[in-house]
Design a protein around this motif. Structure first.
Motif, PDB file in Angstrom:
ATOM      1  N   SER B  50       8.957  -0.290  -2.425  1.00 39.71           N
ATOM      2  CA  SER B  50       9.113  -0.071  -0.986  1.00 39.71           C
ATOM      3  C   SER B  50      10.564   0.175  -0.584  1.00 39.71           C
ATOM      4  CB  SER B  50       8.553  -1.235  -0.147  1.00 39.71           C
ATOM      5  OG  SER B  50       9.503  -2.268  -0.036  1.00 39.71           O
ATOM      6  N   TYR B  51      11.457   0.288  -1.555  1.00 36.34           N
ATOM      7  CA  TYR B  51      12.865   0.530  -1.207  1.00 36.34           C
ATOM      8  C   TYR B  51      13.051   1.948  -0.692  1.00 36.34           C
ATOM      9  CZ  TYR B  51      17.916   0.782  -1.491  1.00 36.34           C
ATOM     10  OH  TYR B  51      19.243   0.949  -1.195  1.00 36.34           O
ATOM     11  N   LEU B  52      12.313   2.872  -1.281  1.00 40.06           N
ATOM     12  CA  LEU B  52      12.448   4.277  -0.925  1.00 40.06           C
ATOM     13  C   LEU B  52      11.183   4.710  -0.202  1.00 40.06           C
ATOM     14  CD1 LEU B  52      14.873   5.940  -2.179  1.00 40.06           C
ATOM     15  CD2 LEU B  52      13.093   7.215  -3.328  1.00 40.06           C
ATOM     16  N   VAL B  53      11.350   5.420   0.891  1.00 35.25           N
ATOM     17  CA  VAL B  53      10.172   5.909   1.602  1.00 35.25           C
ATOM     18  C   VAL B  53       9.924   7.358   1.176  1.00 35.25           C
ATOM     19  CG1 VAL B  53       9.152   6.306   3.851  1.00 35.25           C
ATOM     20  CG2 VAL B  53      10.728   4.407   3.528  1.00 35.25           C
ATOM     21  N   PRO B  54       8.758   7.636   0.576  1.00 35.05           N
ATOM     22  CA  PRO B  54       8.511   8.996   0.092  1.00 35.05           C
ATOM     23  C   PRO B  54       8.156   9.944   1.234  1.00 35.05           C
ATOM     24  CG  PRO B  54       6.619   7.624  -0.343  1.00 35.05           C
ATOM     25  CD  PRO B  54       7.645   6.741   0.291  1.00 35.05           C
ATOM     26  N   ASP B  55       8.154  11.246   0.929  1.00 35.09           N
ATOM     27  CA  ASP B  55       7.804  12.225   1.952  1.00 35.09           C
ATOM     28  C   ASP B  55       6.303  12.298   2.151  1.00 35.09           C
ATOM     29  OD1 ASP B  55      10.454  13.191   2.473  1.00 35.09           O
ATOM     30  OD2 ASP B  55      10.414  13.952   0.434  1.00 35.09           O
ATOM     31  N   ALA B  56       5.560  12.054   1.079  1.00 35.79           N
ATOM     32  CA  ALA B  56       4.107  12.085   1.203  1.00 35.79           C
ATOM     33  C   ALA B  56       3.509  11.193   0.134  1.00 35.79           C
ATOM     34  CB  ALA B  56       3.596  13.514   1.037  1.00 35.79           C
ATOM     35  N   GLY B  57       2.278  10.802   0.351  1.00 35.95           N
ATOM     36  CA  GLY B  57       1.582  10.013  -0.655  1.00 35.95           C
ATOM     37  C   GLY B  57       1.358   8.588  -0.207  1.00 35.95           C
ATOM     38  N   GLU B  58       0.613   7.879  -1.016  1.00 29.19           N
ATOM     39  CA  GLU B  58       0.250   6.503  -0.679  1.00 29.19           C
ATOM     40  C   GLU B  58       0.352   5.659  -1.942  1.00 29.19           C
ATOM     41  OE1 GLU B  58      -0.176   3.559   1.108  1.00 29.19           O
ATOM     42  OE2 GLU B  58      -0.898   5.004   2.580  1.00 29.19           O
ATOM     43  N   ILE B  59       0.856   4.443  -1.788  1.00 28.45           N
ATOM     44  CA  ILE B  59       0.927   3.522  -2.927  1.00 28.45           C
ATOM     45  C   ILE B  59       0.274   2.221  -2.510  1.00 28.45           C
ATOM     46  CG2 ILE B  59       2.427   2.277  -4.521  1.00 28.45           C
ATOM     47  CD1 ILE B  59       4.560   4.386  -3.997  1.00 28.45           C
ATOM     48  N   HIS B  60      -0.626   1.729  -3.345  1.00 29.61           N
ATOM     49  CA  HIS B  60      -1.221   0.420  -3.108  1.00 29.61           C
ATOM     50  C   HIS B  60      -0.880  -0.513  -4.262  1.00 29.61           C
ATOM     51  CE1 HIS B  60      -3.716   2.341  -0.028  1.00 29.61           C
ATOM     52  NE2 HIS B  60      -3.803   1.109   0.474  1.00 29.61           N
ATOM     53  N   VAL B  61      -0.435  -1.695  -3.919  1.00 27.46           N
ATOM     54  CA  VAL B  61      -0.252  -2.731  -4.931  1.00 27.46           C
ATOM     55  C   VAL B  61      -1.289  -3.793  -4.598  1.00 27.46           C
ATOM     56  CG1 VAL B  61       1.296  -4.461  -5.877  1.00 27.46           C
ATOM     57  CG2 VAL B  61       2.184  -2.232  -5.216  1.00 27.46           C
ATOM     58  N   GLY B  62      -2.265  -3.942  -5.481  1.00 25.16           N
ATOM     59  CA  GLY B  62      -3.393  -4.801  -5.146  1.00 25.16           C
ATOM     60  C   GLY B  62      -4.070  -4.222  -3.914  1.00 25.16           C
ATOM     61  N   GLU B  63      -4.271  -5.058  -2.901  1.00 27.95           N
ATOM     62  CA  GLU B  63      -4.933  -4.564  -1.700  1.00 27.95           C
ATOM     63  C   GLU B  63      -3.937  -4.094  -0.645  1.00 27.95           C
ATOM     64  OE1 GLU B  63      -6.249  -8.557   0.373  1.00 27.95           O
ATOM     65  OE2 GLU B  63      -5.752  -8.764  -1.734  1.00 27.95           O
ATOM     66  N   PHE B  64      -2.634  -4.295  -0.931  1.00 28.42           N
ATOM     67  CA  PHE B  64      -1.633  -3.993   0.091  1.00 28.42           C
ATOM     68  C   PHE B  64      -1.098  -2.573  -0.027  1.00 28.42           C
ATOM     69  CE2 PHE B  64      -0.933  -8.530  -1.142  1.00 28.42           C
ATOM     70  CZ  PHE B  64      -1.566  -9.085  -0.033  1.00 28.42           C
ATOM     71  N   SER B  65      -0.941  -1.942   1.118  1.00 29.82           N
ATOM     72  CA  SER B  65      -0.271  -0.653   1.142  1.00 29.82           C
ATOM     73  C   SER B  65       1.227  -0.894   1.207  1.00 29.82           C
ATOM     74  CB  SER B  65      -0.728   0.145   2.363  1.00 29.82           C
ATOM     75  OG  SER B  65       0.261   1.095   2.687  1.00 29.82           O
ATOM     76  N   VAL B  66       1.965  -0.198   0.366  1.00 28.27           N
ATOM     77  CA  VAL B  66       3.413  -0.404   0.312  1.00 28.27           C
ATOM     78  C   VAL B  66       4.081  -0.032   1.635  1.00 28.27           C
ATOM     79  CG1 VAL B  66       5.526   0.455  -0.786  1.00 28.27           C
ATOM     80  CG2 VAL B  66       3.588  -0.198  -2.179  1.00 28.27           C
ATOM     81  N   PHE B  67       3.499   0.928   2.352  1.00 27.52           N
ATOM     82  CA  PHE B  67       4.165   1.387   3.576  1.00 27.52           C
ATOM     83  C   PHE B  67       3.725   0.629   4.818  1.00 27.52           C
ATOM     84  CE2 PHE B  67       3.542   4.899   0.591  1.00 27.52           C
ATOM     85  CZ  PHE B  67       4.806   4.805   0.041  1.00 27.52           C
ATOM     86  N   GLN B  68       2.474   0.147   4.789  1.00 21.30           N
ATOM     87  CA  GLN B  68       2.022  -0.596   5.962  1.00 21.30           C
ATOM     88  C   GLN B  68       2.369  -2.082   5.858  1.00 21.30           C
ATOM     89  OE1 GLN B  68      -1.899   1.072   6.019  1.00 21.30           O
ATOM     90  NE2 GLN B  68      -0.699   2.919   6.420  1.00 21.30           N
ATOM     91  N   ASN B  69       2.450  -2.574   4.647  1.00 23.56           N
ATOM     92  CA  ASN B  69       2.654  -4.012   4.491  1.00 23.56           C
ATOM     93  C   ASN B  69       3.713  -4.311   3.421  1.00 23.56           C
ATOM     94  OD1 ASN B  69       2.322  -6.692   4.785  1.00 23.56           O
ATOM     95  ND2 ASN B  69       0.106  -6.711   4.435  1.00 23.56           N
ATOM     96  N   PRO B  70       4.935  -3.756   3.607  1.00 20.43           N
ATOM     97  CA  PRO B  70       5.945  -3.918   2.550  1.00 20.43           C
ATOM     98  C   PRO B  70       6.273  -5.379   2.254  1.00 20.43           C
ATOM     99  CG  PRO B  70       6.937  -3.058   4.563  1.00 20.43           C
ATOM    100  CD  PRO B  70       5.458  -3.012   4.760  1.00 20.43           C
ATOM    101  N   GLU B  71       6.226  -6.235   3.268  1.00 18.77           N
ATOM    102  CA  GLU B  71       6.611  -7.629   3.040  1.00 18.77           C
ATOM    103  C   GLU B  71       5.677  -8.301   2.029  1.00 18.77           C
ATOM    104  OE1 GLU B  71       9.520  -8.588   4.381  1.00 18.77           O
ATOM    105  OE2 GLU B  71       9.505  -6.544   5.179  1.00 18.77           O
ATOM    106  N   ALA B  72       4.384  -8.010   2.169  1.00 14.43           N
ATOM    107  CA  ALA B  72       3.423  -8.608   1.243  1.00 14.43           C
ATOM    108  C   ALA B  72       3.631  -8.063  -0.166  1.00 14.43           C
ATOM    109  CB  ALA B  72       2.007  -8.308   1.710  1.00 14.43           C
ATOM    110  N   VAL B  73       3.946  -6.776  -0.254  1.00 12.50           N
ATOM    111  CA  VAL B  73       4.145  -6.162  -1.561  1.00 12.50           C
ATOM    112  C   VAL B  73       5.387  -6.728  -2.243  1.00 12.50           C
ATOM    113  CG1 VAL B  73       4.701  -3.993  -2.718  1.00 12.50           C
ATOM    114  CG2 VAL B  73       2.930  -4.049  -0.970  1.00 12.50           C
TER     115      VAL B  73
END
Lengths: 240, 309
Positions: B50-73
């Motif tokens: 979650s340090y770098l914000v990409p231009d497109a795409g989605e990353i999930h770690v477990g059930e968490f989305s890296v962009f919507q819930n960076p703190e949990a990730v």
């Protein structure tokens, strides 16, 4: 809040570990002590029991010392890459910034606390206006907080500490001195505007013992604007 | 905890550092990220943390989305960044305490976790030293220790063994393997032997795209395709040997190795092995077979082939 305190604690330790804190304390006390007690327009020459001389000296001393304390706070993290380490821990950008802001402010507060013997001494020499002294210290703290916030903003812009220092001085001097000068020369709405932007005007009114909401609003909005701008720069740095 | 990366793209100016990458890493898997410099390894790793914000795409770690819930990730990830940045003026133990506190480890457990990390990473002798007094190898250990202090579900290690001596490399590899049995590990490296030794699965990336994905055996098979044997046959006439080898069912091509009198190179047909047939032929004809070496395609060759085009 816990995260802010953890960051703040580390920064404070780092000030003391790197001797920066000691150098700052000694230099600040030496400088203000010299001009308050011994040199030119000192307290004895004025022959009145007030700390106005000390506040006047501190007003300028802190202006130059604060950028030296803040210059590395984000620039060094950016340069060495530790900012990446920090921001990939469960910490928000804002918590990092506020933690650093508080740590520097606490150091300044320690420096000011070390000058309380001045107050005690003067109070023993003659009748002193206690309210004016307290508000004078408050004025110094508010002014310091403003410059710490500006310093941290300046430090976030580049990876170079020197740039951080010079930029903080450059931005600061407008509020510290230039706007006040302009306000004296210009009348009308612009005169009013410059007068409102000048730190000097607000500091003077507080250190005279008048704590006006207008002054408080000025200081708190300066701090908020600087810290929010820093947050913007920081998040832009790692999102692009 | 699984990591799912979908159509990740990151541009620096006009250059696409990462170009529409998708992959998935499962729990209990050690994924090796391989690629030439500037291929996009570090960029992808930074995006997962979650340090770098990409231009497109989605990353999930477990059930968490890296962009919507960076703190949990961030809480479940242990990350060792490239170049291993550390605070030079801090003592090792203070630094580990700082990181442990940031991760919100319970006060009563912090001491125990620090001691465990100090033991696991072999830092007993240096724990009270300042980080700037440490050699590069020890700094790397501190970097690993801080990444693992909160016992994360996901470990992201950018070149974890750089700067370590061979003994330390072996230790750290063992450690990574051990962790990888229960946790999810992504590591990047440009040392091929390392990836081969540590990782269950290898992902080769070049110019921001995935060019190969599989175990090291998979990759070999894919690149190799055909078996190649080197033979040395003595007491035989080469003009007789070559046609005889060529006549075998499994052999695609047989020829004399250039510049020699009795060494031959035999290429089998796809998916077939000629080793038995060659042996039988030699016995039948009374030739003395003194060497038969299958040529193993090295990971280096695969890497070279895949990333140079």
């Amino acid at each position: 809040m816990r995260q802010v305190w953890i960051i703040c604690k580390r920064e404070l330790n780092s000030f003391f570990d790197s001797l920066m804190a000691y150098v700052m304390l000694i230099a600040f006390l030496g400088f203000t002590g010299l001009f308050t007690w011994l040199y030119v327009a000192d307290i004895f020459l004025r022959n009145e029991a007030s700390l106005q001389v000390f506040f006047g000296i501190s007003y300028w001393t802190l202006f130059f010392f604060i950028p030296a304390l803040t210059m590395g706070q984000l620039a060094e993290e950016n340069r060495s890459g530790t900012i990446e380490l920090l921001l990939t821990k469960p910490v928000r950008d804002r918590q990092v910034i506020v933690g650093k802001f508080l740590s520097t402010l606490i150091l300044i507060a320690i420096a000011l606390a070390c000058t309380i013997p001045y107050y005690i001494t003067v109070a023993n020499l003659g009748p002193i206006d206690h309210g004016a002294v307290i508000s004078g210290y408050l004025g110094l703290l508010l002014m310091s907080a403003t410059y710490v916030a500006i310093g941290i903003f300046a430090s976030s812009i580049s990876n170079n500490q020197i740039v951080g220092f010079l930029l903080a001085i450059f931005i600061g001097i407008f509020f510290h001195w230039v706007f006040g000068m302009l306000a004296m020369g210009i009348s009308g709405i612009f005169g009013e505007l410059f007068n409102f932007l000048s730190t000097q005007a607000h500091f003077d009114s507080i250190s005279r013992g008048v704590i006006d909401t207008k002054d408080l609003i000025y200081f708190f909005s300066m701090i908020t604007v600087s810290l929010v701008a820093t947050e913007g720069i920081l998040s832009k740095k790692h999102s692009s | 905890m699984d990591i799912v990366i979908e159509r990740l793209t990151k541009k620096y100016g006009v250059q696409r550092a990462v170009d529409d990458i998708s992959f998935r890493v499962k729990t209990g898997e050690v994924l090796g990220f391989l690629g030439p410099n500037g291929a996009g390894k570090t960029t992808t790793m930074k995006a997962i943390t979650s340090y770098l914000v990409p231009d497109a795409g989605e990353i999930h770690v477990g059930e968490f989305s890296v962009f919507q819930n960076p703190e949990a990730v961030k809480k479940v990830i242990g990350y060792l960044p490239e170049h291993n940045p550390l605070y030079p003026e801090m003592a090792v133990i203070d630094y580990l305490r700082f990181v442990a506190e940031l991760h919100g480890i319970d006060k009563s457990r912090i001491r125990e976790r620090i001691l465990e990390m100090v033991t696991v990473c072999g830092l007993e002798g240096e724990k009270h030293k300042k980080i700037n007094e440490l050699s590069k190898g020890y700094r790397q250990r501190v970097g690993l220790a801080q990444a693992m202090i909160h016992d994360p579900e996901v470990l992201i290690l950018d070149e974890p063994t750089s700067g370590l001596d061979p003994n330390q490399i072996v230790e750290i590899r063992e450690l990574i393997k051990k962790i990888g049995r229960e946790k999810t590990v992504i590591l990047s490296s440009h040392i091929l032997a390392e990836v081969e030794a540590t990782c269950d699965r290898i992902l080769i990336i070049s110019k921001g795209k995935i060019v190969a994905d599989g175990t090291s055996d998979d990759l070999r098979k894919h690149a190799q395709g055909k078996e190649i044997l080197h033979l040395t046959i003595e007491d035989a006439d080469k003009n007789e040997v070559i046609p005889a080898l060529q006549a075998l069912d499994t052999v695609d091509l047989a020829d004399l190795t250039k510049g020699t009198e009795n060494r031959y190179e035999v290429q089998s047909r796809p998916e077939l092995s000629s080793r038995k047939a060659v042996y039988k032929l030699c016995v039948e004809k009374g030739w003395v077979l003194t060497e038969m070496t299958p040529i193993v395609t090295k990971l280096e060759d695969i890497f070279h082939e895949l990333t140079m085009n």
